[in-house]
Design a protein around this motif. Structure first.
Motif, mmCIF file in Angstrom:
data_model
loop_
_atom_site.group_PDB
_atom_site.id
_atom_site.type_symbol
_atom_site.label_atom_id
_atom_site.label_comp_id
_atom_site.label_asym_id
_atom_site.label_seq_id
_atom_site.Cartn_x
_atom_site.Cartn_y
_atom_site.Cartn_z
ATOM 1 N N HIS A 263 0.804 -1.221 0.000
ATOM 2 C CA HIS A 263 0.000 0.000 0.000
ATOM 3 C C HIS A 263 0.839 1.274 0.000
ATOM 4 O O HIS A 263 0.351 2.341 0.357
ATOM 5 C CB HIS A 263 -0.990 0.026 1.168
ATOM 6 N N ARG A 264 2.109 1.174 -0.396
ATOM 7 C CA ARG A 264 2.986 2.347 -0.477
ATOM 8 C C ARG A 264 3.567 2.413 -1.889
ATOM 9 O O ARG A 264 4.583 1.804 -2.170
ATOM 10 C CB ARG A 264 4.098 2.268 0.558
ATOM 11 N N GLN B 14 2.611 0.954 -4.496
ATOM 12 C CA GLN B 14 2.719 -0.441 -4.908
ATOM 13 C C GLN B 14 1.993 -0.649 -6.238
ATOM 14 O O GLN B 14 0.802 -0.391 -6.353
ATOM 15 C CB GLN B 14 2.113 -1.342 -3.827
ATOM 16 N N ASP C 15 -1.438 3.415 -3.182
ATOM 17 C CA ASP C 15 -0.694 4.255 -2.249
ATOM 18 C C ASP C 15 -1.595 4.611 -1.070
ATOM 19 O O ASP C 15 -1.506 5.684 -0.494
ATOM 20 C CB ASP C 15 -0.204 5.518 -2.963
ATOM 21 N N TYR D 146 -1.735 3.717 1.969
ATOM 22 C CA TYR D 146 -1.191 3.917 3.307
ATOM 23 C C TYR D 146 -0.610 5.317 3.476
ATOM 24 O O TYR D 146 -0.534 5.835 4.578
ATOM 25 C CB TYR D 146 -0.120 2.871 3.613
ATOM 26 N N ASN D 147 -0.201 5.944 2.403
ATOM 27 C CA ASN D 147 0.504 7.222 2.481
ATOM 28 C C ASN D 147 -0.412 8.430 2.439
ATOM 29 O O ASN D 147 -0.201 9.352 1.664
ATOM 30 C CB ASN D 147 1.544 7.319 1.360
ATOM 31 N N GLY E 89 3.370 12.148 1.350
ATOM 32 C CA GLY E 89 3.034 10.937 0.612
ATOM 33 C C GLY E 89 2.094 11.164 -0.556
ATOM 34 O O GLY E 89 2.300 10.624 -1.643
#
Length: 191
Positions: A84-85, A87, A100, A102-103, A108
């Motif tokens: 989740h970054r 990805q 993305d 998580y960011n 982010g």
């Protein structure tokens, strides 16, 4: 040892990452340490300039430890992003998904938009509920997020009506077409 991206301002770098290309599989760049007569083309599934800098520093350490930079440069393609970054997610039909989720913080989300801007493709679609838990700067940062997205995206899907109002305002104030903004309440509606 100093390292950085070609074209960055500041001191001269010993190690330089240049010729950056991002596609649906990886980030590709040239890693060069001129004083050591080293230059390699590197590919890594890690996206974003911050990750290119991380790989550049790691390759320099490999050299300083007396190990094979050529082998490490080849192995960079096997690195795995944190879930989740930024990805890359396998998808069908010529669609590239960058997870993305998580960011959701100011640094982010802007890094994610910069990665999206580098991707090939005609349609760039952002799906976001915006950033939360930012305290007194939440509204301002979400509006700035919308302004940045307006410069990169073709469509924006906002998840949730209330918390995405500042993003919507940033998009509109940047001249983004209301027809290309979609507001939904659930991930099922996004899909």
């Amino acid at each position: 040892m100093r390292y950085g991206l070609e074209g960055e301002q500041g001191e001269l770098f010993d190690v330089i990452a240049s010729n950056i290309v991002v596609d649906e599989r990886a980030s590709h760049f040239t890693w060069c340490w001129p004083a050591e007569s080293l230059e390699f083309r590197v590919s890594t599934p890690l996206l974003g300039q911050h990750n290119i800098l991380n790989v550049s520093a790691a390759l320099a350490v490999v050299h300083l430890l007396g190990l094979s930079v050529a082998q490490a440069a080849r192995d960079a393609i096997r690195l795995e992003p944190a879930q989740h970054r930024l990805q890359l997610m396998p998808s069908k039909g010529g669609i590239t998904v960058i997870d993305d989720s998580y960011n959701a913080n100011p640094v982010g989300v802007h890094n994610g938009l910069d990665v999206l801007a580098q991707m090939r493709g005609q349609a760039k679609i952002l799906v976001t509920p915006g950033m939360v838990e930012l305290g007194s700067v939440e509204e301002v940062e979400n509006k700035r997020f919308g302004e940045h997205a307006a410069q990169i995206c073709n469509h924006v899907i906002l998840v949730g009506t209330q918390q995405t109002k500042p993003i919507f305002a940033g998009l509109q104030e940047s001249g983004f077409s209301s027809e290309d903004i979609h507001i939904v309440n659930t991930l099922e509606e996004v899909t």
